[in-house]
Motif scaffolding. Structure first.
Motif, PDB file in Angstrom:
ATOM      1  N   ASP A 150     -96.874   3.078  11.245  1.00  7.29           N
ATOM      2  CA  ASP A 150     -97.936   2.943  10.252  1.00  7.29           C
ATOM      3  C   ASP A 150     -97.468   2.292   8.955  1.00  7.29           C
TER       4      ASP A 150
ATOM      5  N   ASP B 272     -99.211   5.875  14.503  1.00  2.33           N
ATOM      6  CA  ASP B 272     -99.356   6.447  13.164  1.00  2.33           C
ATOM      7  C   ASP B 272     -98.967   7.925  13.155  1.00  2.33           C
TER       8      ASP B 272
ATOM      9  N   GLY C  25     -98.082   9.132  10.194  1.00  2.00           N
ATOM     10  CA  GLY C  25     -98.375   9.461   8.805  1.00  2.00           C
ATOM     11  C   GLY C  25     -97.192   9.415   7.864  1.00  2.00           C
TER      12      GLY C  25
ATOM     13  N   THR D 297     -97.677   7.933   4.182  1.00  2.00           N
ATOM     14  CA  THR D 297     -98.147   6.552   4.194  1.00  2.00           C
ATOM     15  C   THR D 297     -99.444   6.374   3.414  1.00  2.00           C
ATOM     16  N   SER D 298    -100.405   7.266   3.610  1.00  2.79           N
ATOM     17  CA  SER D 298    -101.697   7.118   2.938  1.00  2.79           C
ATOM     18  C   SER D 298    -101.562   7.236   1.431  1.00  2.79           C
ATOM     19  N   LYS D 299    -100.656   8.112   0.958  1.00  2.98           N
ATOM     20  CA  LYS D 299    -100.438   8.229  -0.485  1.00  2.98           C
ATOM     21  C   LYS D 299     -99.693   7.023  -1.031  1.00  2.98           C
TER      22      LYS D 299
ATOM     23  N   LYS E  75    -104.773   4.451   0.837  1.00  3.52           N
ATOM     24  CA  LYS E  75    -105.895   4.196   1.740  1.00  3.52           C
ATOM     25  C   LYS E  75    -105.588   4.771   3.115  1.00  3.52           C
ATOM     26  N   LYS E  76    -106.625   4.814   3.954  1.00  5.74           N
ATOM     27  CA  LYS E  76    -106.471   5.281   5.322  1.00  5.74           C
ATOM     28  C   LYS E  76    -106.231   4.088   6.248  1.00  5.74           C
TER      29      LYS E  76
END
Length: 213
Positions: free
Chosen positions: A142, A170, A172, A179-181, A185-186
Motif C-alpha cells: 500500500d 494493503d 495498512g 499508510t492512511s495517516k 486518504k484511503k
C-alpha cells in the motif's frame, strides 16, 4: 475474503489447479520463522500471514508461463507461482529472502521499494510486442502504491494497453507508519487493478522476537 477488482480476474478466463493450500503456506512461513529465531538465517526476512485466501484465489488465474514480480515479502508469491519449497528455503537460508529470482517459473523480486515495477512494465511491453498470450503480474504494498514510480508505470501500462496487472496488498502499514495517516486518504481501487486488505500476525521485519546471531 474481501477482494476488490475480482472482475479483472474473471475477464482473464480459465483457472488452474494449485499445488498449495493455506495450511501448507502457513507451515512454510512458520518454519522460516523458526529457523530465523534459531539463528540459521543471517539476513533480513519479511514473513507473510493473513492473506492466504486472497492469494490462493488470485493465483488460480496466474498461469505457469506468466511473469510474477514481487517485493521483499515474496515467499507466498514464489511458492504459488511454482518455486519448489526446498529451493526457496535454500535461498532464504543463504540470505536471499528479499531477492528471490527464478527463470522457470518467471519470478522476480526486489528489496528496493518499487524496484520491480519498471521491470514489470518492460516485461509486459515485451509480451505485447511478441503478441504473446502471457500476462505480467506485479504485487506491491500500500505504501509503494503511493510512489511516483507506480503511478507513472500504471498510467503507461493503461495508455498502451499492456498485459500487466497490479495487485495492491494493503496491510495498512509501511514499516510501522500508518499508510492512511501518512497520506491523509484511503486506498482507492484503480481500473484494471486488484486490491485487498489484510492483517498480518508478523511485524514488518522478522518475527517480533529478538534474535542473537
Amino acid at each position: 475474503m474481501i477482494l476488490h477488482g475480482n472482475d479483472v480476474l474473471e475477464n482473464i478466463g480459465k483457472k488452474r489447479t494449485l499445488n498449495f493450500n493455506a495450511k501448507k503456506l502457513i507451515a512454510f512461513e512458520n518454519l522460516v520463522a523458526k529457523k530465523y529465531e534459531a539463528g540459521d538465517i543471517n539476513a533480513p526476512i519479511h514473513l507473510s500471514s493473513g492473506n492466504e485466501p486472497q492469494l490462493l484465489h488470485i493465483f488460480q488465474y496466474i498461469h505457469n508461463n506468466d511473469w510474477v514480480f514481487s517485493a521483499w515479502r515474496n515467499h507466498y508469491h514464489a511458492l504459488l507461482h511454482g518455486i519448489h519449497e526446498s529451493e526457496l528455503m535454500e535461498k532464504i537460508i543463504s540470505g536471499k529472502s528479499m531477492g528471490i529470482i527464478s527463470k522457470s517459473p518467471k519470478f522476480y523480486s526486489s528489496s528496493i521499494v518499487a524496484g520491480a515495477i519498471p521491470s514489470a512494465v518492460g516485461a509486459s511491453l515485451s509480451e505485447k510486442i511478441k503478441n504473446s498470450k502471457q500476462r505480467v503480474w506485479c504485487f506491491i504494498g500500500d505504501m509503494t502504491y503511493e510512489t511516483g514510480i507506480f503511478w507513472e508505470a500504471y498510467k503507461y501500462s493503461q495508455n498502451f494497453n499492456l498485459p500487466l496487472t497490479f495487485v495492491i496488498e494493503d496491510n495498512g502499514k509501511s514499516v510501522t507508519s500508518d499508510t492512511s495517516k501518512a497520506w491523509g486518504k484511503k486506498m482507492e481501487l484503480l481500473p484494471n487493478t486488484i486490491l485487498y486488505k489484510y492483517n498480518s500476525a508478523y511485524p514488518h521485519h522478522g518475527t517480533g522476537n529478538w534474535v542473537n546471531f
